[in-house]
Design a protein around this motif. Sequence first.
Motif, PDB file in Angstrom:
ATOM      1  N   GLU A 131       0.755  -1.219  -0.053  1.00 37.86           N
ATOM      2  CA  GLU A 131       0.102   0.173   0.172  1.00 37.86           C
ATOM      3  C   GLU A 131       0.727   1.216   0.007  1.00 37.86           C
ATOM      4  O   GLU A 131       2.166   1.295   0.630  1.00 37.86           O
ATOM      5  N   VAL A 132       0.424   2.448  -0.672  1.00 36.28           N
ATOM      6  CA  VAL A 132       1.051   3.614  -0.516  1.00 36.28           C
ATOM      7  C   VAL A 132       0.738   4.427   0.665  1.00 36.28           C
ATOM      8  O   VAL A 132      -0.419   4.792   0.478  1.00 36.28           O
ATOM      9  N   TRP A 133       1.324   4.818   1.470  1.00 34.36           N
ATOM     10  CA  TRP A 133       1.046   5.915   2.566  1.00 34.36           C
ATOM     11  C   TRP A 133       1.734   7.316   2.085  1.00 34.36           C
ATOM     12  O   TRP A 133       2.970   7.406   2.069  1.00 34.36           O
ATOM     13  N   ASP A 134       0.967   8.146   1.687  1.00 27.70           N
ATOM     14  CA  ASP A 134       1.297   9.454   1.310  1.00 27.70           C
ATOM     15  C   ASP A 134       1.197  10.343   2.579  1.00 27.70           C
ATOM     16  O   ASP A 134       0.350  10.954   3.133  1.00 27.70           O
ATOM     17  N   GLY A 170      -1.834  11.662  15.631  1.00 30.57           N
ATOM     18  CA  GLY A 170      -1.456  10.165  15.809  1.00 30.57           C
ATOM     19  C   GLY A 170      -0.193   9.859  15.908  1.00 30.57           C
ATOM     20  O   GLY A 170       0.852  10.712  16.105  1.00 30.57           O
ATOM     21  N   TYR A 171       0.386   8.754  15.601  1.00 32.51           N
ATOM     22  CA  TYR A 171       1.514   8.114  15.998  1.00 32.51           C
ATOM     23  C   TYR A 171       2.790   8.743  14.931  1.00 32.51           C
ATOM     24  O   TYR A 171       2.227   8.941  13.934  1.00 32.51           O
ATOM     25  N   LEU A 210       4.698   7.996  12.718  1.00 32.34           N
ATOM     26  CA  LEU A 210       4.986   6.639  11.588  1.00 32.34           C
ATOM     27  C   LEU A 210       6.356   7.273  11.026  1.00 32.34           C
ATOM     28  O   LEU A 210       7.345   6.376  10.416  1.00 32.34           O
ATOM     29  N   ILE A 215       6.883  -4.597  16.726  1.00 28.76           N
ATOM     30  CA  ILE A 215       6.492  -3.804  15.763  1.00 28.76           C
ATOM     31  C   ILE A 215       6.903  -4.355  14.442  1.00 28.76           C
ATOM     32  O   ILE A 215       6.154  -4.294  13.297  1.00 28.76           O
ATOM     33  N   ALA A 263       4.152  -6.853  13.510  1.00 29.13           N
ATOM     34  CA  ALA A 263       2.824  -6.004  13.087  1.00 29.13           C
ATOM     35  C   ALA A 263       2.872  -5.505  11.884  1.00 29.13           C
ATOM     36  O   ALA A 263       1.881  -5.528  11.045  1.00 29.13           O
ATOM     37  N   LEU A 264       4.081  -4.979  11.414  1.00 28.75           N
ATOM     38  CA  LEU A 264       3.982  -4.174  10.252  1.00 28.75           C
ATOM     39  C   LEU A 264       4.346  -4.975   8.965  1.00 28.75           C
ATOM     40  O   LEU A 264       4.034  -4.792   7.762  1.00 28.75           O
ATOM     41  N   LEU A 289     -10.403  11.752  12.822  1.00 23.11           N
ATOM     42  CA  LEU A 289      -9.317  11.371  12.133  1.00 23.11           C
ATOM     43  C   LEU A 289      -9.503  10.520  10.809  1.00 23.11           C
ATOM     44  O   LEU A 289      -8.925  10.568   9.820  1.00 23.11           O
ATOM     45  N   LYS A 319      -7.761  11.588   7.762  1.00 29.12           N
ATOM     46  CA  LYS A 319      -6.201  11.071   7.772  1.00 29.12           C
ATOM     47  C   LYS A 319      -6.050  10.013   6.749  1.00 29.12           C
ATOM     48  O   LYS A 319      -7.113   9.343   6.753  1.00 29.12           O
ATOM     49  N   SER A 320      -4.867   9.578   6.163  1.00 30.44           N
ATOM     50  CA  SER A 320      -4.978   8.442   5.413  1.00 30.44           C
ATOM     51  C   SER A 320      -5.157   7.105   6.039  1.00 30.44           C
ATOM     52  O   SER A 320      -4.758   6.959   7.127  1.00 30.44           O
ATOM     53  N   VAL A 369      -4.210   4.294   5.032  1.00 22.43           N
ATOM     54  CA  VAL A 369      -3.066   3.653   5.162  1.00 22.43           C
ATOM     55  C   VAL A 369      -2.251   3.950   6.475  1.00 22.43           C
ATOM     56  O   VAL A 369      -2.069   3.033   7.356  1.00 22.43           O
ATOM     57  N   ALA A 370      -2.277   5.030   6.802  1.00 21.46           N
ATOM     58  CA  ALA A 370      -1.664   5.617   8.085  1.00 21.46           C
ATOM     59  C   ALA A 370      -2.469   5.147   9.446  1.00 21.46           C
ATOM     60  O   ALA A 370      -1.858   4.468  10.279  1.00 21.46           O
ATOM     61  N   LEU A 383      -1.502   1.533   9.776  1.00 23.17           N
ATOM     62  CA  LEU A 383      -0.462   1.173  10.488  1.00 23.17           C
ATOM     63  C   LEU A 383      -0.346   1.577  11.968  1.00 23.17           C
ATOM     64  O   LEU A 383       0.016   1.014  12.684  1.00 23.17           O
ATOM     65  N   MET A 384      -1.230   2.789  12.338  1.00 26.22           N
ATOM     66  CA  MET A 384      -1.338   3.081  13.704  1.00 26.22           C
ATOM     67  C   MET A 384      -2.065   1.950  14.586  1.00 26.22           C
ATOM     68  O   MET A 384      -1.752   1.496  15.532  1.00 26.22           O
ATOM     69  N   ALA A 403      -2.038  -1.482  13.935  1.00 24.21           N
ATOM     70  CA  ALA A 403      -1.318  -2.431  13.723  1.00 24.21           C
ATOM     71  C   ALA A 403      -0.203  -2.287  14.929  1.00 24.21           C
ATOM     72  O   ALA A 403      -0.107  -3.134  15.820  1.00 24.21           O
ATOM     73  N   ILE A 404       0.116  -1.035  15.163  1.00 24.65           N
ATOM     74  CA  ILE A 404       1.330  -0.784  16.327  1.00 24.65           C
ATOM     75  C   ILE A 404       0.473  -0.815  17.434  1.00 24.65           C
ATOM     76  O   ILE A 404       0.936  -1.252  18.406  1.00 24.65           O
ATOM     77  N   LYS A 405      -0.612  -0.069  17.598  1.00 27.94           N
ATOM     78  CA  LYS A 405      -1.254  -0.214  18.839  1.00 27.94           C
ATOM     79  C   LYS A 405      -1.574  -1.572  19.257  1.00 27.94           C
ATOM     80  O   LYS A 405      -1.587  -2.089  20.548  1.00 27.94           O
ATOM     81  N   VAL A 463      -6.993   8.615  20.783  1.00 27.26           N
ATOM     82  CA  VAL A 463      -6.168   8.559  19.512  1.00 27.26           C
ATOM     83  C   VAL A 463      -6.650   7.777  18.384  1.00 27.26           C
ATOM     84  O   VAL A 463      -7.138   8.362  17.365  1.00 27.26           O
ATOM     85  N   VAL A 464      -6.883   6.653  18.590  1.00 28.65           N
ATOM     86  CA  VAL A 464      -7.301   5.828  17.432  1.00 28.65           C
ATOM     87  C   VAL A 464      -8.133   4.438  18.063  1.00 28.65           C
ATOM     88  O   VAL A 464      -7.645   3.905  18.977  1.00 28.65           O
TER      89      VAL A 464
END
Lengths: 477, 477
Positions: free
Chosen positions: A179-182, A193-194, A196, A459, A462-463, B444, B448-449, B451-452, B455-456, B458-460, B474-475
């Motif tokens: 996926e593309v995160w812009d 948010g976090y 990234l 992490i 997860a990613l 959010l 917010k994207s 994709v972002a 990711l947030m 997944a980290i949480k 936050v999320v």
Amino acid sequence: MTTALIAQLQAIVGTAQVLTHDDPATDLTAWEQDWRRRSRGRALAVVRPANTAEVAAVVKACVAAGSPIVPQGGNTGLAVGSIPDDSGRQVVLSLTRMNAVRQLDPDNLTITVEAGCILQNLQTAAEQAGYLFPLSLAAEGSCTIGGNLGTNAGGTQVLRYGNTRELCLGLEVVTAQGEVWDGLSGLRKDNTGYDLRDLFIGSEGTLGIITAATLKLYPQPAATLTAWAAVASLDDAVTLLGLAHQHLGAGLTGFEVMGQFALSLVGKHMPQLRVPFLGQDNAPYGVLLENSDSESETHARERFEKLLETAFEQGCVQDAVVAENLSQAHQLWHVRESIPLAQAEEGLNVKHDISIPVSRIPAFCAETDALLQREIPGVRLVNFGHLGDGNLHYNVQAPADGDAKAFLREQEDRVNTLVYDQVKRYAGSISAEHGVGSLKRDKLPHYKSPVALDLMRAIKRALDPQNLMNPGRVVEV
Amino acid sequence: MTTALIAQLQAIVGTAQVLTHDDPATDLTAWEQDWRRRSRGRALAVVRPANTAEVAAVVKACVAAGSPIVPQGGNTGLAVGSIPDDSGRQVVLSLTRMNAVRQLDPDNLTITVEAGCILQNLQTAAEQAGYLFPLSLAAEGSCTIGGNLGTNAGGTQVLRYGNTRELCLGLEVVTAQGEVWDGLSGLRKDNTGYDLRDLFIGSEGTLGIITAATLKLYPQPAATLTAWAAVASLDDAVTLLGLAHQHLGAGLTGFEVMGQFALSLVGKHMPQLRVPFLGQDNAPYGVLLENSDSESETHARERFEKLLETAFEQGCVQDAVVAENLSQAHQLWHVRESIPLAQAEEGLNVKHDISIPVSRIPAFCAETDALLQREIPGVRLVNFGHLGDGNLHYNVQAPADGDAKAFLREQEDRVNTLVYDQVKRYAGSISAEHGVGSLKRDKLPHYKSPVALDLMRAIKRALDPQNLMNPGRVVEV
């Protein structure tokens, strides 16, 4: 399976941009061998996408095929983090064709570039618009900004402008899912948010692939002056650093320290270079200072002279010279930058890239110098580095009369252990600016907190749940 | 279960440090109500540990009992992120007893403090040792550094020194498993793995609890001067900002812009304050500039005058005044800082904390001002903020003759949507410096994207698999 993947990759980026060993005329050395020639791998293929959509498609294809991906920029890394392993299964994803400057925004003081842009080209683009992009390091003519971001590169301007991380406002990233995160933000403040951005920066391609970045620009200084001071001890160098911070404020853009033995190697192997104060008894260390002034050269010179005057009065400087012109300044920097080469001329050695709190560096060096000399009689210490950042290249050269190859073979591990154990004792880092790669991965468990390593592994899982993004680098999961 | 947990908590921190509703004489308002009194929750208990080991034990006890934890510092947050929800099940973990300055290292330019240290006390500790800790914001007398880190607070010095994130070198964190990560590094360079520090900073207590931090110190400037300029437009303000960067370099420590209507409210409700150029036709915007000089007041004044002279010549400044002394400088800053209070005196309003690339702010404001005035006739715009950081407090005041309560009830959501949609169009952020908390969490996903956000999440999930650390902030996972 492999043939099907290669065909898919060719369909995505074009046949000419997928290089494999199938064609015996193709030489993949440039992508398979690391910069310092410590290691060579074998790639399944080298894929060279032209844009972000192609990177995403390549990742999706590799993920579907279960093929690991090794992102690569200029391949100038020093921690063996951007070449494939020797399995012949890893796909090198080279970003060098994505080298465009996408946008320069003068009022916002930002520049947006693609990952494959060579650092020097980025510096030049900024300069031509009247601005400074301050990241500067030895490999700047061939390293790419994507690699600088992936490894959070340091360099000579960190004291004032920070590491690569501090110079970046936003990223575009292709995730491990393709996926593309812009996140190409030109914002100096964004608390939605976090973080990234800073997670991807310095992750050495193990969490995703940085494809573009928005970076900070600075006004060009009106004048930059360089001075060289002889100091009697590292304690005096630390005192001089404090004075320089106080007198020059943000004008202090460089503070490099070099031990007499390191300088003597430059004198010996590059006799055409004039090394200031070489061999003087009162100069066991040399300090290179840089002052960047937003006003004028006259002002820069006044400030420098005032600083050195105070330093002489306080006794922390024995002798000093301020470069009269740009050419003299370049000569002084050239001496500093010639140390690694002079060291190579002298013969094999064990290199370290460590950091220690600035205040503890004098004690660390005294103790570690003595320890090494006791443990390995005749060993020679080539100590130099970015004192202002607490970052030393604390290198260990074989005894003068010994067999350097045998020294490296027999003593490298022992030297590393002695030095890194000392670094740990002094609450330092075993990789200040070069990253972990595969070179130092197995050392982390000995020198980093197990809690931190657990967090890193969580992490990573997860990613990148399939462990396909530059696997085996930085942290083993 | 609950009784058992309370008993355990009492055993860990002592009976006196566990406050509950069981004792009707205990008033928990200070911990249960947010700073701006927008919301009030009900805690199972307020627990006040004295040290990191106690924090870790409290987390382990809560995790074993499945009780959510809400970390809290000075409870001055503006995004409703540090009070419990109304379930009566959440444990407020207050860090305010952990307020020690653990170490100040002058040669390393660092200070290590516990999370509960009040920002002003931290500033004072630095100042008494001859250094500057530059973070500065309205709540500094009661906010804690732990909260500043948790929310990555901004404030008035970001232009030169960055947000809280940029001021931090290392953290001590209690993880969601109750483990202690000692990442209290005094290092300016450390590339041994993922950037855990910056991940915890700004995560608003949703990934772990910050218990201490090592922060950067700076030399105190020799002189700080303040000026006020009247400018004809936001375009001119942006041009002036560029000139100021060029002339003052890192000396430029403040660049605040204030619209005429915002200033008129100060004139109206604080008649004792002298607002420069108030009501002048050529001054639709005021700009407050701060110049911090490492040399002297004379030098600072010269540089300021040179800048303003150039600005007059180029036509981007209509009128200007440089404060003659500290008292005048304080008066100018006092006008800027009185805007929120003057606005409150004028009546209810809808507040925003947005950021936009600096270069696009003039177009954003022109377009959004017009849009709001078209959609909600008579609406009044109280626009001010940190232009140098691209951060505006773009607030919307009820029409002068209307019912402000009805306006807020009926129009708040619509105003938010109009403004935030514009922010998105201009690639900005809907929370520049205040964070997300529970106030903006549901916004959010719109701004917010995806994709972002993935990711947030997944980290949480990776770091807090039980979703017990400040859940719902936050999320949403």
